[in-house]
Design an enzyme around this catalytic site. Structure first.
Site, PDB file in Angstrom:
ATOM      1  CG  LEU A   1     -28.849  35.802  12.896  1.00  0.00           C
ATOM      2  CD1 LEU A   1     -30.005  36.075  11.934  1.00  0.00           C
ATOM      3  CD2 LEU A   1     -27.629  35.380  12.095  1.00  0.00           C
TER       4      LEU A   1
ATOM      5  CG  ASP B   1     -28.512  18.679  -0.633  1.00  0.00           C
ATOM      6  OD1 ASP B   1     -27.467  18.092  -0.285  1.00  0.00           O
ATOM      7  OD2 ASP B   1     -29.423  18.119  -1.265  1.00  0.00           O
TER       8      ASP B   1
ATOM      9  CG  HIS C   1     -19.304  18.341   4.316  1.00  0.00           C
ATOM     10  ND1 HIS C   1     -20.581  18.539   3.822  1.00  0.00           N
ATOM     11  CD2 HIS C   1     -19.101  16.996   4.271  1.00  0.00           C
ATOM     12  CE1 HIS C   1     -21.118  17.369   3.515  1.00  0.00           C
ATOM     13  NE2 HIS C   1     -20.232  16.419   3.765  1.00  0.00           N
TER      14      HIS C   1
END
Ligand code: FPP
Length: 248
Positions: free
Chosen positions: A139, A28, A45
């Site tokens: 991962l 956020d 973003h």
């Protein structure tokens, strides 16, 4: 898991002795990061996307095996159309531009969320990225996109009913098995950047006993060092899972 060697800048910091098996991040603050610089939200973003590369590297470095990032919620469709389009475009570009490197680094990409509402071309790209990287094991990166925790539980219940399971056969493990995360550990740690202390419909089922770490840092500025600080904070936590300390 062996303590992580953090190189020359780690001298004053203790090694990580207890690394979460699954870290989930509410990324956020992109909009406020951009506003503070007089830039459009979409630029925030994009800066957040750049930062995700850094955090991915750090997750591998610190030995975190599963990372889930909240990239687009079912509620985010309500944002202005141009911002929604920017986020959809970013996902497509990330897959187009980063897939080779992610694959070569051993990252397994998974999608959490609904495909309904996404353009068929984007859905095909998501599917091909998940299929191509399915056997990678360095991962596991879950990208929560068009994701909502409630919607996820609703979808699981629909499939359970569709499979004809009788009520008495349904317990908590049944619900877990019908979620996209069925073969992954629940998140041990949920990090939220941007200062708010809300779960925002993220991993509602899986996060039942997650430790929560909130930082005022906006996501594009959430650095490797701050990620390390979150992991350090995690290892100080006393997790009791509803029991008393002597049992845990
Ligand atoms: C919340 O910040 C962030 C989002 C809704 C999008 C997060 C997306 C990225 C970081 C890009 C990575 C994308 C992919 C596809 C992997 P906000 O816009 O709510 O910030 P604000 O609270 O400051 O307004």
């Amino acid at each position: 898991m062996a303590p992580v060697d953090r190189g020359s800048d780690s001298s004053s910091k203790p090694p990580l002795t207890k690394v979460p098996r699954h870290v989930a991040i509410i990324m956020d603050g992109n909009g406020r990061w951009a506003a503070a610089r007089g830039l459009p939200r979409a630029t925030g973003h994009r800066a957040g996307t750049e930062n995700l590369r850094e955090v991915l590297r750090a997750a591998v470095e610190f030995g975190v095996p599963v990372l889930t990032v909240y990239a687009f919620s079912t509620e985010n469709w309500e944002r202005p159309k141009h911002e929604v389009n920017a986020l959809l475009t970013i996902l497509e570009q990330v897959i187009e531009n980063e897939l080779d490197e992610l694959d070569a680094s051993g990252v397994q990409i998974r999608h959490l969320g609904r495909t309904e509402g996404l353009a068929p071309r984007l859905v095909r790209k998501i599917q091909s990225a998940t299929e191509r990287t399915a056997h990678n094991s360095t991962l596991c990166l879950n990208v929560a996109f068009n994701y909502g925790g409630r919607a996820e539980i609703v979808d699981a219940i629909r499939r359970i009913i569709g499979d004809g399971l009788p009520p008495e056969a349904i317990d908590e493990s049944t619900i877990s098995r019908y979620l996209a995360t069925h073969d992954l550990p629940d998140p041990d740690l949920i990090i939220r950047t941007g200062g708010d202390m809300r779960v925002s419909n993220f991993l509602l089922w899986q996060g039942a006993y997650a430790e929560f770490y909130s930082t005022p840092t906006f996501w594009p500025d959430f650095s490797r060092d701050e990620f390390y600080a979150a992991l350090q904070a995690f290892q100080q936590r006393k997790r009791r899972f509803g029991r008393v300390e002597s049992q845990s």
